[in-house]
Motif scaffolding. Structure first.
Motif, PDB file in Angstrom:
ATOM      1  N   ASP A   1      55.126  76.375  79.920  1.00  0.00           N
ATOM      2  CA  ASP A   1      55.661  76.404  81.105  1.00  0.00           C
ATOM      3  C   ASP A   1      56.450  75.419  81.746  1.00  0.00           C
ATOM      4  O   ASP A   1      57.373  75.659  82.419  1.00  0.00           O
ATOM      5  N   GLU A   2      55.881  74.066  81.481  1.00  0.00           N
ATOM      6  CA  GLU A   2      56.441  73.113  82.035  1.00  0.00           C
ATOM      7  C   GLU A   2      57.854  72.757  81.304  1.00  0.00           C
ATOM      8  O   GLU A   2      58.769  72.281  82.040  1.00  0.00           O
ATOM      9  N   ALA A   3      57.777  73.126  79.798  1.00  0.00           N
ATOM     10  CA  ALA A   3      59.278  72.697  79.183  1.00  0.00           C
ATOM     11  C   ALA A   3      60.289  73.958  79.574  1.00  0.00           C
ATOM     12  O   ALA A   3      61.398  73.558  79.919  1.00  0.00           O
ATOM     13  N   VAL A   4      59.880  74.991  79.783  1.00  0.00           N
ATOM     14  CA  VAL A   4      60.663  76.006  80.263  1.00  0.00           C
ATOM     15  C   VAL A   4      61.374  75.671  81.660  1.00  0.00           C
ATOM     16  O   VAL A   4      62.523  75.900  81.875  1.00  0.00           O
ATOM     17  N   SER A   5      60.474  75.533  82.597  1.00  0.00           N
ATOM     18  CA  SER A   5      60.663  75.309  83.913  1.00  0.00           C
ATOM     19  C   SER A   5      61.631  74.013  84.200  1.00  0.00           C
ATOM     20  O   SER A   5      62.729  74.079  84.830  1.00  0.00           O
ATOM     21  N   GLY A   6      61.427  72.938  83.315  1.00  0.00           N
ATOM     22  CA  GLY A   6      62.309  71.801  83.216  1.00  0.00           C
ATOM     23  C   GLY A   6      63.691  72.230  82.755  1.00  0.00           C
ATOM     24  O   GLY A   6      64.636  71.352  83.415  1.00  0.00           O
ATOM     25  N   PHE A   7      63.651  72.947  82.071  1.00  0.00           N
ATOM     26  CA  PHE A   7      64.968  73.391  81.364  1.00  0.00           C
ATOM     27  C   PHE A   7      66.087  74.284  82.378  1.00  0.00           C
ATOM     28  O   PHE A   7      67.132  73.948  82.444  1.00  0.00           O
ATOM     29  N   PHE A   8      65.105  75.430  82.699  1.00  0.00           N
ATOM     30  CA  PHE A   8      65.837  76.421  83.462  1.00  0.00           C
ATOM     31  C   PHE A   8      65.938  76.148  84.975  1.00  0.00           C
ATOM     32  O   PHE A   8      66.721  76.864  85.626  1.00  0.00           O
ATOM     33  N   GLU A   9      65.209  75.322  85.572  1.00  0.00           N
ATOM     34  CA  GLU A   9      64.875  75.161  86.889  1.00  0.00           C
ATOM     35  C   GLU A   9      66.204  74.950  87.720  1.00  0.00           C
ATOM     36  O   GLU A   9      66.746  75.230  88.598  1.00  0.00           O
ATOM     37  N   PRO A  10      67.064  74.049  87.040  1.00  0.00           N
ATOM     38  CA  PRO A  10      68.386  73.641  87.593  1.00  0.00           C
ATOM     39  C   PRO A  10      69.340  75.018  87.682  1.00  0.00           C
ATOM     40  O   PRO A  10      70.107  75.127  88.844  1.00  0.00           O
ATOM     41  N   ILE A  11      69.275  75.680  86.453  1.00  0.00           N
ATOM     42  CA  ILE A  11      69.946  76.861  86.516  1.00  0.00           C
ATOM     43  C   ILE A  11      69.667  77.744  87.445  1.00  0.00           C
ATOM     44  O   ILE A  11      70.569  78.368  88.275  1.00  0.00           O
ATOM     45  N   ALA A  12      68.336  78.061  87.629  1.00  0.00           N
ATOM     46  CA  ALA A  12      67.937  79.006  88.547  1.00  0.00           C
ATOM     47  C   ALA A  12      68.297  78.647  89.910  1.00  0.00           C
ATOM     48  O   ALA A  12      68.668  79.689  90.699  1.00  0.00           O
ATOM     49  N   GLU A  13      68.065  77.423  90.274  1.00  0.00           N
ATOM     50  CA  GLU A  13      68.388  76.893  91.802  1.00  0.00           C
ATOM     51  C   GLU A  13      69.726  77.077  92.030  1.00  0.00           C
ATOM     52  O   GLU A  13      70.162  77.711  93.191  1.00  0.00           O
ATOM     53  N   TRP A  14      70.702  76.751  91.066  1.00  0.00           N
ATOM     54  CA  TRP A  14      72.251  77.092  91.316  1.00  0.00           C
ATOM     55  C   TRP A  14      72.510  78.403  91.470  1.00  0.00           C
ATOM     56  O   TRP A  14      72.961  78.865  92.375  1.00  0.00           O
ATOM     57  N   LEU A  15      72.112  79.357  90.469  1.00  0.00           N
ATOM     58  CA  LEU A  15      72.460  80.567  90.662  1.00  0.00           C
ATOM     59  C   LEU A  15      71.684  81.325  91.939  1.00  0.00           C
ATOM     60  O   LEU A  15      72.385  82.128  92.394  1.00  0.00           O
ATOM     61  N   GLY A  16      70.475  81.050  92.117  1.00  0.00           N
ATOM     62  CA  GLY A  16      69.804  81.761  93.369  1.00  0.00           C
ATOM     63  C   GLY A  16      70.684  81.204  94.766  1.00  0.00           C
ATOM     64  O   GLY A  16      70.925  82.074  95.529  1.00  0.00           O
ATOM     65  N   GLU A  17      71.175  79.975  94.552  1.00  0.00           N
ATOM     66  CA  GLU A  17      71.961  79.715  95.792  1.00  0.00           C
ATOM     67  C   GLU A  17      73.208  80.391  95.900  1.00  0.00           C
ATOM     68  O   GLU A  17      73.590  80.702  97.041  1.00  0.00           O
ATOM     69  N   VAL A  18      73.927  80.624  94.805  1.00  0.00           N
ATOM     70  CA  VAL A  18      75.079  81.439  94.718  1.00  0.00           C
ATOM     71  C   VAL A  18      74.881  82.896  95.190  1.00  0.00           C
ATOM     72  O   VAL A  18      75.507  83.574  96.004  1.00  0.00           O
TER      73      VAL A  18
ATOM     74  N   GLN B   1      57.749  80.939  86.213  1.00  0.00           N
ATOM     75  CA  GLN B   1      58.132  81.490  87.394  1.00  0.00           C
ATOM     76  C   GLN B   1      59.684  81.284  87.505  1.00  0.00           C
ATOM     77  O   GLN B   1      60.606  81.746  88.211  1.00  0.00           O
ATOM     78  N   THR B   2      60.061  80.055  86.947  1.00  0.00           N
ATOM     79  CA  THR B   2      61.659  79.609  86.902  1.00  0.00           C
ATOM     80  C   THR B   2      62.485  80.814  86.586  1.00  0.00           C
ATOM     81  O   THR B   2      63.594  81.304  86.988  1.00  0.00           O
ATOM     82  N   LEU B   3      62.063  81.343  85.205  1.00  0.00           N
ATOM     83  CA  LEU B   3      62.955  82.438  84.547  1.00  0.00           C
ATOM     84  C   LEU B   3      62.734  83.719  85.334  1.00  0.00           C
ATOM     85  O   LEU B   3      63.604  84.296  85.310  1.00  0.00           O
ATOM     86  N   ILE B   4      61.441  83.883  85.989  1.00  0.00           N
ATOM     87  CA  ILE B   4      61.620  85.142  86.855  1.00  0.00           C
ATOM     88  C   ILE B   4      62.572  85.150  88.103  1.00  0.00           C
ATOM     89  O   ILE B   4      63.140  85.916  88.387  1.00  0.00           O
ATOM     90  N   ASP B   5      62.556  83.859  88.556  1.00  0.00           N
ATOM     91  CA  ASP B   5      63.567  83.517  89.749  1.00  0.00           C
ATOM     92  C   ASP B   5      65.130  83.706  89.375  1.00  0.00           C
ATOM     93  O   ASP B   5      65.783  84.142  89.731  1.00  0.00           O
ATOM     94  N   LEU B   6      65.188  83.212  88.052  1.00  0.00           N
ATOM     95  CA  LEU B   6      66.508  83.346  87.511  1.00  0.00           C
ATOM     96  C   LEU B   6      66.800  84.772  87.198  1.00  0.00           C
ATOM     97  O   LEU B   6      68.006  85.263  87.572  1.00  0.00           O
ATOM     98  N   ALA B   7      65.864  85.608  86.729  1.00  0.00           N
ATOM     99  CA  ALA B   7      66.118  86.856  86.470  1.00  0.00           C
ATOM    100  C   ALA B   7      66.503  87.846  87.580  1.00  0.00           C
ATOM    101  O   ALA B   7      67.307  88.530  87.802  1.00  0.00           O
ATOM    102  N   ASP B   8      65.778  87.525  88.699  1.00  0.00           N
ATOM    103  CA  ASP B   8      66.054  88.105  90.070  1.00  0.00           C
ATOM    104  C   ASP B   8      67.486  88.081  90.644  1.00  0.00           C
ATOM    105  O   ASP B   8      68.201  88.731  90.894  1.00  0.00           O
TER     106      ASP B   8
END
Length: 507
Positions: free
Chosen positions: A11-28, A445-452
């Motif tokens: 969980d921590e490894a995936v979140s650490g890698f994808f969190e910046p991507i998820a945040e950026w795409l979510g903002e867009v 959760q980060t990947l789920i946010d990214l999927a949304d």
């Protein structure tokens, strides 16, 4: 190393890698602009405007042709010899199973908690508008579907975007359509694995643990989580191997069952508090236009209601046409009419029942900073102390049906990208079932946010295509309405090939 520590590390490894991507795409994707003291997500406005445009373009079709849609679902206008894999009712339940889920239970509670009872009014309105959008996209899904040599069918935006745009705009349209189709396929596949699969299993497991003794209960351990994940994966894998016919057979029984259980529970609460119903309805209508304590006032309540409805019924996202495309019919608009019932069932009926139950019960947790499922559960618990167990059954049924339907959606996206060979399909089904097992162990959760964010970005691509292809839908609707007129007049019966040739001549 224990299983808990392994999953936490993942969980921590995936979140650490994808969190910046998820945040950026979510903002867009969910970019919001301040309007009247509140924030309006542009993607929600995009979906609602499409509903308004198509409602006007097709002359309030969701109202004028509602009865015809129910007649088609009942099989009144079925035609022998039609290509496809499932009947109208099965196609509808398969698609509904992909939208009816936790959004109807938790999302509605959030809307009422934040936007007040008035948010319910705007949620219903958005659901009604979404019926027109769903009609358009599903008609196109059936119109441009691909019927394979073995009788199976593939459809969805990855098919109607390239074929429809090529038909209308020639070579340039074909090139644009192919690019959009590949993007749509990746988006559907990504959401299917994380939002339609992993998230549903994760949330249903969490609800099961909560009523089975919590973390200290029999299912609270890592072994319990693994057992639950394997059980769900086995069910999903077996059904998925059978294709859309198997999925439709399950969902055509599961969807009415889960909706029935949930609606009956709602009715119990409402009937016990029957004297409070008039005041609750009055409150919903009055506070839609005069909300109290809601940021942005009327506009704030409207945005909250529209947002929850758009997230719940998925009208315009391009997912439902994949399931509806498998229907047995010779008239694409017939299934488009069936599909307009989907937002009605999902948003107008089930979401409204949830909202009315919450408003009437008025649980202490309403308005607190607390999870949506808890508010809904507390509302039922005011009358039914044992309701958390019923809610658990409902959540499990919702989750399984959603995982099955998104498994099929993902399969169609996968085979569009990687081919329909047996090896390709088996590879996807193995990957999908493994994700089901992971759902009970991992949060991601980060990947789920990214999927949304990925799924709702598909709405931008899809709705542009719907606008460009709306004239095609208009022609298909007129063709089907002429067939209905001739069928009702006894000029054709739809029972044999000769009748079908007559129908073509008449049209």
């Amino acid at each position: 190393m224990s299983l808990d520590s392994v999953t936490q590390s993942v969980d921590e490894a995936v979140s650490g890698f994808f969190e910046p991507i998820a945040e950026w795409l979510g903002e867009v994707v969910f970019y919001a602009v301040p309007v009247g003291g509140t924030d309006l997500p542009l993607i929600v406005a995009w979906l609602v405007i499409a509903g308004l445009v198509f409602t006007g373009w097709f002359g309030l079709i969701q109202v004028r042709k509602f009865k015809l849609a129910t007649d088609v679902v009942r099989g009144k206008y079925d035609e022998k010899g039609s290509a496809g894999e499932v009947n109208h009712f099965q196609a509808l339940t398969a698609a509904v199973s992909g939208t009816v889920g936790l959004g109807n239970i938790a999302g509605v509670a959030v809307a009422v908690s934040i936007g007040g009872p008035g948010a319910t009014f705007w949620m219903i309105l958005c659901g009604l508008l979404g019926m027109a959008t769903k009609f358009v996209e599903v008609t196109l899904g059936v119109k441009y579907r691909e019927v394979h040599a073995d009788g199976t069918v593939s459809g969805g935006p990855m098919h109607y975007l390239p074929k429809g745009l090529a038909e209308r705009f020639g070579k340039n349209g074909k090139t644009l359509g192919k690019v959009l189709a590949v993007l749509a396929s990746f988006m559907i596949l990504f959401f299917g694995l994380f939002g339609g699969n992993l998230f549903q299993v994760n949330q249903s497991y969490a609800q099961l643990v909560s009523v089975a003794g919590g973390e200290d209960g029999a299912l609270g351990s890592s072994a319990g989580a693994l057992f639950f994940g394997i059980l769900i994966a086995a069910i999903v894998g077996i059904v998925l191997l059978g294709g859309i016919r198997s999925i439709a057979n399950v969902t055509s029984r599961l969807v009415p069952a889960m909706a029935g259980i949930y609606i009956i529970a709602c009715l119990v609460v409402i009937l016990v508090n029957i004297t409070a119903v008039p005041d609750a309805v009055t409150s919903i209508v009055e506070r839609a236009f005069n909300p109290q304590g809601v940021a942005g006032g009327v506009l704030g309540a409207l945005i909250i209601g529209f947002k929850r409805a758009a997230f719940s019924n998925e009208a315009g996202l391009g997912s439902a046409p994949i399931a509806h495309s498998a229907v047995k019919t010779k008239h694409p608009a017939s299934e488009g009419l069936v599909a307009l019932l989907e937002p009605f069932i999902d948003t107008v009926v089930i979401c409204t029942m949830t909202a009315l139950t919450i408003v009437i019960a008025n649980p202490d947790s309403l308005g607190e900073d607390i999870g949506g499922v808890t508010i809904t559960s507390d509302a039922f618990e005011t009358v039914l102390p044992w309701f958390p167990y019923v809610l658990t059954v409902a959540v499990l049924l919702f989750a399984i049906s959603t995982v099955l339907t998104w498994g099929y959606y993902g399969l169609k996206a996968w085979t569009y990208l990687f081919g329909r060979s047996r090896a390709s399909e088996v590879t996807y089904k193995v990957v999908y079932t493994v994700f089901a097992i992971a759902g009970s162990l991992l949060t991601l959760q980060t990947l789920i946010d990214l999927a949304d964010a990925v799924l709702f970005s598909l709405a931008v691509i899809n709705i542009i295509g719907l606008y460009l292809l709306a004239p095609v839908v208009k022609r298909e609707l007129n063709t089907f309405l002429e067939y209905v007129r001739a069928r009702n007049a006894g000029e054709i019966t739809g029972d044999d090939d000769e009748d079908q040739e007559t129908a073509k001549t008449i049209v």
